[in-house]
Design an enzyme around this catalytic site. Structure first.
Site: not given
Ligand code: UDX
Length: 451
Positions: A266, A336
Protein backbone atom coordinates in the site's frame (compact mmCIF):
# COMPACT_ATOMS: atom_id res chain seq x y z
CA UNK A 1 -31.09 -7.94 13.63
CA UNK A 2 -31.32 -5.90 10.41
CA UNK A 3 -29.69 -7.96 7.65
CA UNK A 4 -28.57 -6.73 4.20
CA UNK A 5 -27.71 -8.92 1.20
CA UNK A 6 -24.24 -7.91 0.13
CA UNK A 7 -21.63 -8.94 -2.44
CA UNK A 8 -17.89 -8.34 -2.13
CA UNK A 9 -15.82 -8.40 -5.33
CA UNK A 10 -12.17 -9.17 -4.71
CA UNK A 11 -11.24 -11.31 -1.69
CA UNK A 12 -7.66 -10.30 -0.91
CA UNK A 13 -6.71 -9.00 2.55
CA UNK A 14 -9.23 -6.22 2.26
CA UNK A 15 -12.16 -8.01 0.62
CA UNK A 16 -11.94 -11.26 2.57
CA UNK A 17 -11.66 -9.47 5.91
CA UNK A 18 -14.45 -7.06 5.03
CA UNK A 19 -16.72 -9.92 3.89
CA UNK A 20 -16.11 -11.85 7.11
CA UNK A 21 -16.76 -8.74 9.23
CA UNK A 22 -20.04 -8.09 7.38
CA UNK A 23 -21.13 -11.68 8.08
CA UNK A 24 -20.24 -11.23 11.77
CA UNK A 25 -22.66 -8.27 11.79
CA UNK A 26 -25.45 -10.54 10.55
CA UNK A 27 -25.47 -9.71 6.83
CA UNK A 28 -25.72 -12.30 4.04
CA UNK A 29 -22.49 -12.02 2.07
CA UNK A 30 -21.29 -13.46 -1.28
CA UNK A 31 -17.57 -13.04 -1.91
CA UNK A 32 -16.48 -13.25 -5.56
CA UNK A 33 -12.91 -13.64 -6.80
CA UNK A 34 -11.30 -14.68 -10.09
CA UNK A 35 -8.78 -16.92 -8.29
CA UNK A 36 -10.30 -20.43 -7.93
CA UNK A 37 -7.68 -21.57 -5.43
CA UNK A 38 -8.42 -18.65 -3.13
CA UNK A 39 -12.17 -19.20 -3.44
CA UNK A 40 -11.75 -22.88 -2.65
CA UNK A 41 -9.76 -22.13 0.51
CA UNK A 42 -12.12 -19.42 1.70
CA UNK A 43 -15.20 -21.60 1.01
CA UNK A 44 -13.72 -24.27 3.25
CA UNK A 45 -13.03 -21.71 5.96
CA UNK A 46 -9.26 -21.80 5.41
CA UNK A 47 -7.41 -18.46 5.54
CA UNK A 48 -5.28 -17.95 2.38
CA UNK A 49 -2.97 -15.51 4.21
CA UNK A 50 -1.58 -14.97 7.69
CA UNK A 51 -3.69 -12.43 9.54
CA UNK A 52 -4.24 -12.63 13.32
CA UNK A 53 -7.87 -13.49 14.16
CA UNK A 54 -8.96 -13.82 10.53
CA UNK A 55 -9.18 -17.63 10.42
CA UNK A 56 -11.64 -17.65 13.34
CA UNK A 57 -13.79 -14.88 11.86
CA UNK A 58 -13.84 -16.64 8.48
CA UNK A 59 -14.76 -20.02 9.97
CA UNK A 60 -17.53 -18.42 12.01
CA UNK A 61 -19.02 -16.77 8.90
CA UNK A 62 -18.80 -19.88 6.72
CA UNK A 63 -20.25 -22.10 9.47
CA UNK A 64 -23.18 -19.69 9.96
CA UNK A 65 -24.10 -20.08 6.29
CA UNK A 66 -24.12 -16.28 5.91
CA UNK A 67 -20.73 -16.14 4.17
CA UNK A 68 -20.13 -17.88 0.82
CA UNK A 69 -17.51 -17.52 -1.91
CA UNK A 70 -17.58 -18.14 -5.64
CA UNK A 71 -15.66 -17.49 -8.85
CA UNK A 72 -18.99 -16.91 -10.62
CA UNK A 73 -20.14 -13.33 -10.54
CA UNK A 74 -23.74 -14.56 -10.90
CA UNK A 75 -23.43 -15.40 -7.18
CA UNK A 76 -24.08 -11.71 -6.45
CA UNK A 77 -27.68 -12.22 -7.58
CA UNK A 78 -30.10 -10.85 -5.04
CA UNK A 79 -27.58 -8.58 -3.34
CA UNK A 80 -28.52 -4.90 -2.94
CA UNK A 81 -25.12 -3.56 -1.97
CA UNK A 82 -21.92 -4.49 -3.84
CA UNK A 83 -18.48 -3.69 -2.46
CA UNK A 84 -15.55 -3.35 -4.87
CA UNK A 85 -12.42 -4.57 -3.07
CA UNK A 86 -10.14 -5.55 -5.96
CA UNK A 87 -6.44 -4.64 -5.99
CA UNK A 88 -5.19 -1.43 -7.59
CA UNK A 89 -1.42 -2.06 -7.90
CA UNK A 90 1.18 0.29 -9.36
CA UNK A 91 1.28 0.40 -13.16
CA UNK A 92 4.16 -1.42 -14.79
CA UNK A 93 6.81 1.18 -15.58
CA UNK A 94 4.82 4.19 -14.31
CA UNK A 95 3.80 5.72 -10.99
CA UNK A 96 0.03 5.71 -11.53
CA UNK A 97 -2.45 3.08 -10.33
CA UNK A 98 -3.39 0.11 -12.51
CA UNK A 99 -7.19 0.07 -12.46
CA UNK A 100 -7.63 -2.82 -14.88
CA UNK A 101 -8.95 -5.21 -12.20
CA UNK A 102 -11.46 -2.57 -11.08
CA UNK A 103 -12.80 -2.00 -14.59
CA UNK A 104 -12.93 -5.76 -15.24
CA UNK A 105 -14.92 -6.25 -12.03
CA UNK A 106 -17.39 -3.53 -13.02
CA UNK A 107 -17.85 -4.95 -16.54
CA UNK A 108 -18.57 -8.38 -15.04
CA UNK A 109 -20.84 -7.03 -12.30
CA UNK A 110 -22.97 -4.63 -14.37
CA UNK A 111 -25.23 -7.26 -16.05
CA UNK A 112 -25.96 -8.76 -12.62
CA UNK A 113 -27.01 -5.50 -10.96
CA UNK A 114 -30.63 -5.28 -9.90
CA UNK A 115 -32.68 -2.05 -9.96
CA UNK A 116 -31.45 0.61 -7.51
CA UNK A 117 -28.38 -1.40 -6.50
CA UNK A 118 -25.64 0.42 -4.60
CA UNK A 119 -22.05 -0.12 -5.80
CA UNK A 120 -19.56 0.86 -3.11
CA UNK A 121 -15.89 1.36 -3.89
CA UNK A 122 -13.40 0.38 -1.18
CA UNK A 123 -10.27 -0.05 -3.29
CA UNK A 124 -7.70 2.76 -3.20
CA UNK A 125 -8.13 4.75 -6.43
CA UNK A 126 -7.06 8.05 -7.98
CA UNK A 127 -9.50 10.84 -7.19
CA UNK A 128 -12.14 11.08 -9.93
CA UNK A 129 -12.49 7.31 -10.44
CA UNK A 130 -15.90 7.08 -8.72
CA UNK A 131 -17.41 9.59 -11.17
CA UNK A 132 -16.02 7.60 -14.13
CA UNK A 133 -17.38 4.42 -12.58
CA UNK A 134 -20.85 5.94 -12.28
CA UNK A 135 -20.74 6.91 -15.98
CA UNK A 136 -19.60 3.43 -17.00
CA UNK A 137 -22.30 1.71 -14.94
CA UNK A 138 -24.94 4.02 -16.41
CA UNK A 139 -23.73 2.94 -19.87
CA UNK A 140 -23.79 -0.75 -19.00
CA UNK A 141 -27.19 -0.90 -17.26
CA UNK A 142 -30.68 -0.28 -18.73
CA UNK A 143 -31.98 3.33 -18.72
CA UNK A 144 -33.38 4.46 -15.36
CA UNK A 145 -32.02 1.33 -13.66
CA UNK A 146 -31.08 3.57 -10.77
CA UNK A 147 -27.69 2.07 -9.81
CA UNK A 148 -25.67 4.48 -7.65
CA UNK A 149 -21.96 4.56 -6.85
CA UNK A 150 -20.69 5.41 -3.35
CA UNK A 151 -17.17 5.44 -1.88
CA UNK A 152 -16.29 3.97 1.49
CA UNK A 153 -12.50 3.75 1.86
CA UNK A 154 -10.92 1.32 4.31
CA UNK A 155 -7.87 2.01 6.41
CA UNK A 156 -7.03 -1.47 7.60
CA UNK A 157 -3.46 -2.44 8.35
CA UNK A 158 -2.09 -5.85 7.58
CA UNK A 159 -1.53 -7.70 10.81
CA UNK A 160 -4.46 -5.77 12.35
CA UNK A 161 -7.01 -6.25 9.58
CA UNK A 162 -9.65 -7.92 11.76
CA UNK A 163 -9.35 -5.44 14.60
CA UNK A 164 -9.34 -2.49 12.15
CA UNK A 165 -12.47 -3.85 10.42
CA UNK A 166 -14.44 -4.60 13.57
CA UNK A 167 -13.30 -1.49 15.47
CA UNK A 168 -12.24 1.16 12.93
CA UNK A 169 -11.10 4.66 13.97
CA UNK A 170 -13.68 6.19 11.64
CA UNK A 171 -16.16 5.45 8.87
CA UNK A 172 -16.04 7.56 5.73
CA UNK A 173 -19.25 7.54 3.70
CA UNK A 174 -18.75 9.21 0.34
CA UNK A 175 -22.19 9.46 -1.23
CA UNK A 176 -24.02 11.58 -3.75
CA UNK A 177 -27.48 11.11 -2.18
CA UNK A 178 -29.16 10.75 1.21
CA UNK A 179 -30.60 7.41 0.10
CA UNK A 180 -27.12 5.97 -0.52
CA UNK A 181 -25.95 7.23 2.86
CA UNK A 182 -28.95 5.63 4.58
CA UNK A 183 -28.14 2.27 2.97
CA UNK A 184 -24.51 2.43 4.06
CA UNK A 185 -25.64 3.33 7.57
CA UNK A 186 -27.80 0.18 7.55
CA UNK A 187 -24.75 -1.91 6.52
CA UNK A 188 -22.68 -0.40 9.34
CA UNK A 189 -25.44 -0.14 11.97
CA UNK A 190 -23.38 -2.22 14.42
CA UNK A 191 -20.40 0.13 14.20
CA UNK A 192 -22.68 3.16 14.48
CA UNK A 193 -24.26 1.68 17.61
CA UNK A 194 -20.73 1.25 18.99
CA UNK A 195 -20.14 4.98 18.49
CA UNK A 196 -17.55 4.80 15.68
CA UNK A 197 -17.19 8.37 14.30
CA UNK A 198 -18.75 8.84 10.86
CA UNK A 199 -17.82 11.44 8.25
CA UNK A 200 -20.25 11.84 5.39
CA UNK A 201 -18.73 13.52 2.40
CA UNK A 202 -18.73 13.74 -1.39
CA UNK A 203 -17.26 11.01 -3.58
CA UNK A 204 -14.01 12.85 -4.36
CA UNK A 205 -13.14 13.60 -0.75
CA UNK A 206 -13.86 10.00 0.22
CA UNK A 207 -11.58 8.75 -2.58
CA UNK A 208 -8.83 11.08 -1.41
CA UNK A 209 -9.17 10.07 2.25
CA UNK A 210 -7.37 6.75 1.93
CA UNK A 211 -4.49 7.87 -0.24
CA UNK A 212 -4.03 11.00 1.88
CA UNK A 213 -3.78 8.97 5.09
CA UNK A 214 -1.08 6.83 3.51
CA UNK A 215 0.75 9.89 2.19
CA UNK A 216 0.78 11.36 5.72
CA UNK A 217 2.01 8.09 7.22
CA UNK A 218 4.73 7.54 4.61
CA UNK A 219 5.94 11.12 5.00
CA UNK A 220 6.09 10.74 8.76
CA UNK A 221 8.32 7.66 8.46
CA UNK A 222 10.67 9.40 6.04
CA UNK A 223 10.89 12.45 8.33
CA UNK A 224 11.82 10.14 11.20
CA UNK A 225 14.43 8.47 9.00
CA UNK A 226 15.95 11.83 8.04
CA UNK A 227 16.14 12.62 11.77
CA UNK A 228 17.88 9.24 12.17
CA UNK A 229 20.46 10.22 9.57
CA UNK A 230 21.14 13.47 11.42
CA UNK A 231 21.38 11.62 14.74
CA UNK A 232 23.92 9.28 13.24
CA UNK A 233 26.00 12.16 11.90
CA UNK A 234 25.81 14.00 15.23
CA UNK A 235 26.39 10.93 17.41
CA UNK A 236 22.89 11.33 18.92
CA UNK A 237 20.34 8.57 19.55
CA UNK A 238 17.22 8.35 17.37
CA UNK A 239 15.56 5.97 19.85
CA UNK A 240 15.62 8.57 22.60
CA UNK A 241 14.78 11.35 20.17
CA UNK A 242 11.57 9.65 18.99
CA UNK A 243 10.67 8.94 22.62
CA UNK A 244 10.92 12.67 23.29
CA UNK A 245 8.96 13.58 20.14
CA UNK A 246 6.25 11.06 20.95
CA UNK A 247 5.58 12.73 24.29
CA UNK A 248 4.53 15.89 22.47
CA UNK A 249 0.74 15.51 22.36
CA UNK A 250 0.65 17.20 18.95
CA UNK A 251 2.99 14.56 17.50
CA UNK A 252 2.09 11.43 19.49
CA UNK A 253 4.10 8.22 19.87
CA UNK A 254 2.63 6.08 17.08
CA UNK A 255 4.22 5.51 13.71
CA UNK A 256 7.54 6.98 14.78
CA UNK A 257 9.76 3.93 14.34
CA UNK A 258 12.93 4.57 12.36
CA UNK A 259 14.84 1.93 10.44
CA UNK A 260 14.98 0.38 7.01
CA UNK A 261 11.81 2.17 5.95
CA UNK A 262 8.31 1.42 4.75
CA UNK A 263 7.18 -1.15 2.21
CA UNK A 264 4.23 -3.41 1.52
CA UNK A 265 1.40 -3.43 -0.94
CA UNK A 266 0.00 0.00 0.00
CA UNK A 267 2.25 2.81 1.24
CA UNK A 268 4.82 2.89 -1.60
CA UNK A 269 2.34 2.54 -4.45
CA UNK A 270 -0.27 4.84 -2.90
CA UNK A 271 2.37 7.52 -2.43
CA UNK A 272 3.37 7.32 -6.10
CA UNK A 273 -0.19 7.08 -7.41
CA UNK A 274 -1.21 10.13 -5.35
CA UNK A 275 1.74 12.10 -6.65
CA UNK A 276 1.01 11.08 -10.22
CA UNK A 277 -2.67 12.03 -9.97
CA UNK A 278 -1.81 15.33 -8.29
CA UNK A 279 0.49 16.05 -11.26
CA UNK A 280 -2.35 15.33 -13.69
CA UNK A 281 -4.44 17.82 -11.75
CA UNK A 282 -1.64 20.42 -12.09
CA UNK A 283 -0.40 20.21 -8.49
CA UNK A 284 3.35 19.90 -9.04
CA UNK A 285 4.38 20.49 -5.43
CA UNK A 286 3.08 17.01 -4.55
CA UNK A 287 5.75 15.35 -6.71
CA UNK A 288 8.47 17.56 -5.17
CA UNK A 289 7.55 16.66 -1.62
CA UNK A 290 6.52 13.04 -2.11
CA UNK A 291 9.39 12.24 -4.48
CA UNK A 292 11.72 13.17 -1.61
CA UNK A 293 9.73 11.00 0.81
CA UNK A 294 10.12 8.07 -1.59
CA UNK A 295 13.84 8.72 -2.14
CA UNK A 296 14.60 8.89 1.59
CA UNK A 297 12.78 5.59 2.00
CA UNK A 298 14.78 3.85 -0.73
CA UNK A 299 18.00 5.35 0.64
CA UNK A 300 17.38 3.71 4.04
CA UNK A 301 17.49 0.29 2.36
CA UNK A 302 20.73 1.18 0.60
CA UNK A 303 22.24 2.59 3.78
CA UNK A 304 21.50 -0.71 5.53
CA UNK A 305 23.23 -2.64 2.73
CA UNK A 306 26.20 -0.23 2.91
CA UNK A 307 26.45 -0.65 6.69
CA UNK A 308 26.32 -4.45 6.37
CA UNK A 309 28.98 -4.39 3.66
CA UNK A 310 31.22 -2.24 5.84
CA UNK A 311 30.77 -4.66 8.75
CA UNK A 312 31.90 -7.44 6.40
CA UNK A 313 35.10 -5.42 5.83
CA UNK A 314 33.90 -4.39 2.36
CA UNK A 315 34.18 -8.02 1.17
CA UNK A 316 30.69 -9.57 1.30
CA UNK A 317 31.41 -12.36 -1.22
CA UNK A 318 31.07 -15.79 0.37
CA UNK A 319 30.45 -14.35 3.86
CA UNK A 320 27.65 -15.85 5.91
CA UNK A 321 24.86 -13.44 6.86
CA UNK A 322 21.70 -14.14 8.89
CA UNK A 323 18.66 -12.10 7.85
CA UNK A 324 15.97 -12.16 10.54
CA UNK A 325 12.78 -11.14 8.78
CA UNK A 326 11.48 -11.15 5.23
CA UNK A 327 7.93 -9.81 5.66
CA UNK A 328 7.45 -6.08 5.07
CA UNK A 329 6.30 -5.73 8.67
CA UNK A 330 5.64 -7.87 11.73
CA UNK A 331 2.50 -10.03 12.08
CA UNK A 332 2.22 -10.39 8.33
CA UNK A 333 3.49 -12.90 5.77
CA UNK A 334 3.38 -10.30 3.00
CA UNK A 335 6.65 -9.77 1.14
CA UNK A 336 5.40 -7.24 -1.44
CA UNK A 337 7.96 -4.45 -1.74
CA UNK A 338 9.47 -5.64 1.53
CA UNK A 339 12.43 -3.56 2.76
CA UNK A 340 13.70 -6.65 4.63
CA UNK A 341 13.73 -8.77 1.51
CA UNK A 342 15.24 -5.95 -0.52
CA UNK A 343 18.22 -5.71 1.87
CA UNK A 344 18.69 -9.50 1.97
CA UNK A 345 18.48 -9.73 -1.83
CA UNK A 346 20.96 -6.88 -2.35
CA UNK A 347 23.52 -8.55 -0.08
CA UNK A 348 23.03 -11.88 -1.85
CA UNK A 349 23.52 -10.08 -5.18
CA UNK A 350 27.04 -9.05 -4.12
CA UNK A 351 27.89 -12.61 -3.15
CA UNK A 352 26.98 -12.87 0.55
CA UNK A 353 25.55 -16.25 1.63
CA UNK A 354 22.31 -15.04 3.15
CA UNK A 355 20.14 -17.28 5.31
CA UNK A 356 16.69 -15.92 6.01
CA UNK A 357 14.32 -16.75 8.82
CA UNK A 358 10.84 -15.24 9.06
CA UNK A 359 8.13 -16.64 11.37
CA UNK A 360 5.49 -16.50 8.61
CA UNK A 361 6.88 -15.31 5.28
CA UNK A 362 9.58 -17.96 4.75
CA UNK A 363 7.26 -20.16 2.69
CA UNK A 364 7.04 -17.46 0.02
CA UNK A 365 10.80 -17.70 -0.58
CA UNK A 366 10.95 -21.36 -1.54
CA UNK A 367 12.39 -21.81 -4.99
CA UNK A 368 14.67 -18.77 -4.72
CA UNK A 369 18.22 -19.67 -5.58
CA UNK A 370 19.83 -16.53 -4.13
CA UNK A 371 18.53 -16.90 -0.55
CA UNK A 372 18.52 -19.88 1.80
CA UNK A 373 15.52 -20.07 4.13
CA UNK A 374 15.68 -21.51 7.63
CA UNK A 375 12.88 -22.54 10.00
CA UNK A 376 14.48 -21.18 13.15
CA UNK A 377 16.47 -18.14 14.20
CA UNK A 378 19.23 -20.40 15.47
CA UNK A 379 19.70 -22.26 12.19
CA UNK A 380 19.69 -18.98 10.24
CA UNK A 381 22.34 -17.58 12.60
CA UNK A 382 24.48 -20.71 12.78
CA UNK A 383 28.02 -19.65 11.81
CA UNK A 384 26.89 -16.15 10.74
CA UNK A 385 29.49 -13.41 10.64
CA UNK A 386 26.76 -10.80 10.64
CA UNK A 387 23.18 -10.87 11.92
CA UNK A 388 20.59 -8.45 10.56
CA UNK A 389 17.22 -7.81 12.24
CA UNK A 390 15.07 -6.63 9.34
CA UNK A 391 11.43 -7.11 10.40
CA UNK A 392 10.08 -5.92 13.75
CA UNK A 393 8.68 -9.29 14.91
CA UNK A 394 8.21 -9.35 18.71
CA UNK A 395 10.08 -12.67 18.90
CA UNK A 396 13.21 -11.03 17.46
CA UNK A 397 13.04 -8.23 20.03
CA UNK A 398 12.80 -10.92 22.74
CA UNK A 399 15.77 -12.98 21.51
CA UNK A 400 18.32 -14.08 24.11
CA UNK A 401 21.62 -12.52 22.99
CA UNK A 402 23.63 -14.84 25.25
CA UNK A 403 22.20 -18.01 23.71
CA UNK A 404 22.38 -16.64 20.18
CA UNK A 405 25.95 -15.53 20.81
CA UNK A 406 26.99 -19.17 21.09
CA UNK A 407 25.78 -20.11 17.57
CA UNK A 408 27.10 -17.19 15.50
CA UNK A 409 30.67 -16.92 14.25
CA UNK A 410 30.86 -13.19 15.12
CA UNK A 411 28.66 -11.29 17.57
CA UNK A 412 27.85 -8.42 15.27
CA UNK A 413 24.23 -7.36 14.79
CA UNK A 414 22.52 -4.64 12.75
CA UNK A 415 19.22 -3.65 14.32
CA UNK A 416 17.36 -2.49 11.21
CA UNK A 417 14.16 -1.78 13.15
CA UNK A 418 15.50 -0.46 16.44
CA UNK A 419 13.81 -3.23 18.41
CA UNK A 420 16.76 -4.72 20.33
CA UNK A 421 17.81 -3.56 23.77
CA UNK A 422 21.36 -2.45 22.93
CA UNK A 423 22.51 -2.59 26.56
CA UNK A 424 21.46 -6.23 26.89
CA UNK A 425 23.10 -7.21 23.62
CA UNK A 426 26.27 -5.29 24.36
CA UNK A 427 26.54 -6.94 27.77
CA UNK A 428 26.30 -10.32 26.01
CA UNK A 429 29.37 -9.42 23.98
CA UNK A 430 27.68 -8.22 20.79
CA UNK A 431 28.56 -5.14 18.79
CA UNK A 432 25.23 -3.48 18.05
CA UNK A 433 24.81 -1.27 15.00
CA UNK A 434 21.72 0.64 13.92
CA UNK A 435 20.86 3.41 11.51
CA UNK A 436 20.29 6.50 13.60
CA UNK A 437 22.81 6.07 16.35
CA UNK A 438 26.42 7.07 16.49
CA UNK A 439 28.67 4.22 15.43
CA UNK A 440 30.32 2.60 17.35
CA UNK A 441 27.59 2.31 19.97
CA UNK A 442 27.37 2.98 22.86
CA UNK A 443 29.15 6.33 22.94
CA UNK A 444 31.98 6.33 25.47
CA UNK A 445 30.16 8.34 28.19
CA UNK A 446 27.02 6.14 28.00
CA UNK A 447 29.15 3.02 28.18
CA UNK A 448 30.77 4.28 31.37
CA UNK A 449 27.39 4.94 32.97
CA UNK A 450 25.89 1.61 31.87
CA UNK A 451 28.95 -0.27 33.11
C1 UDX B 1 -0.96 0.83 5.56
C2 UDX B 1 -1.83 1.83 6.36
O1 UDX B 1 -1.35 1.90 7.70
C3 UDX B 1 -3.29 1.37 6.35
O2 UDX B 1 -4.12 2.33 7.01
C4 UDX B 1 -3.74 1.22 4.91
O3 UDX B 1 -5.08 0.75 4.86
C5 UDX B 1 -2.83 0.27 4.15
O4 UDX B 1 -1.47 0.71 4.23
P1 UDX B 1 0.03 -1.58 6.04
O5 UDX B 1 0.61 -1.52 4.66
O6 UDX B 1 -0.64 -2.83 6.49
O7 UDX B 1 -1.03 -0.40 6.24
O8 UDX B 1 1.24 -1.34 7.06
P2 UDX B 1 1.71 -0.24 8.12
O9 UDX B 1 1.52 -0.77 9.49
O10 UDX B 1 1.14 1.10 7.84
O11 UDX B 1 3.29 -0.25 7.82
C6 UDX B 1 3.76 0.09 6.53
C7 UDX B 1 5.27 0.02 6.49
O12 UDX B 1 5.82 1.07 7.25
C8 UDX B 1 5.87 -1.27 7.03
O13 UDX B 1 6.94 -1.66 6.20
C9 UDX B 1 6.34 -0.87 8.41
O14 UDX B 1 7.38 -1.69 8.87
C10 UDX B 1 6.79 0.56 8.16
N1 UDX B 1 6.75 1.40 9.36
C11 UDX B 1 5.58 1.61 10.03
C12 UDX B 1 7.91 2.04 9.76
O15 UDX B 1 8.97 1.90 9.15
N2 UDX B 1 7.86 2.85 10.86
C13 UDX B 1 6.70 3.06 11.56
O16 UDX B 1 6.75 3.81 12.54
C14 UDX B 1 5.54 2.42 11.12
Amino acid sequence: MFSVRISVLGTGYLGATHAAALARWGHIVSGVDVDPHRVDLLSRGVAPFHEPGFADLLREGVASGRLTFSTDVAAVDGADVHFLCVGTPQLDGADGADLSALWAAVEALAPELGRDALVVGKSTVPVGTAALLQERIDDLTPPNHGVEVAWNPEFLREGHAVEDSLRPDRLVLGTASDAAEARLRAVYCRLLADGVPVVRTDLQTAELAKASANVMLASRISVVNVLAQVCEAANADIGRLTEILGLDSRIGPQYLSPGIGFGGGCLPKDLRAFSSRAGELGVDTAAQLLGAVDDVNTYQRQRTVDLATRLLDGRPRGRRVAALGAAFKADSDDIRDSPALSVATSLAAVGARVRVHDPEAGRHLSGRSDLETRDTVESACDGAELTLVLTEWAQFAALDPVALGSVVARRVVVDGRLVLDPHRWTRAGWTVHALGRGDPWPPADTARRAG
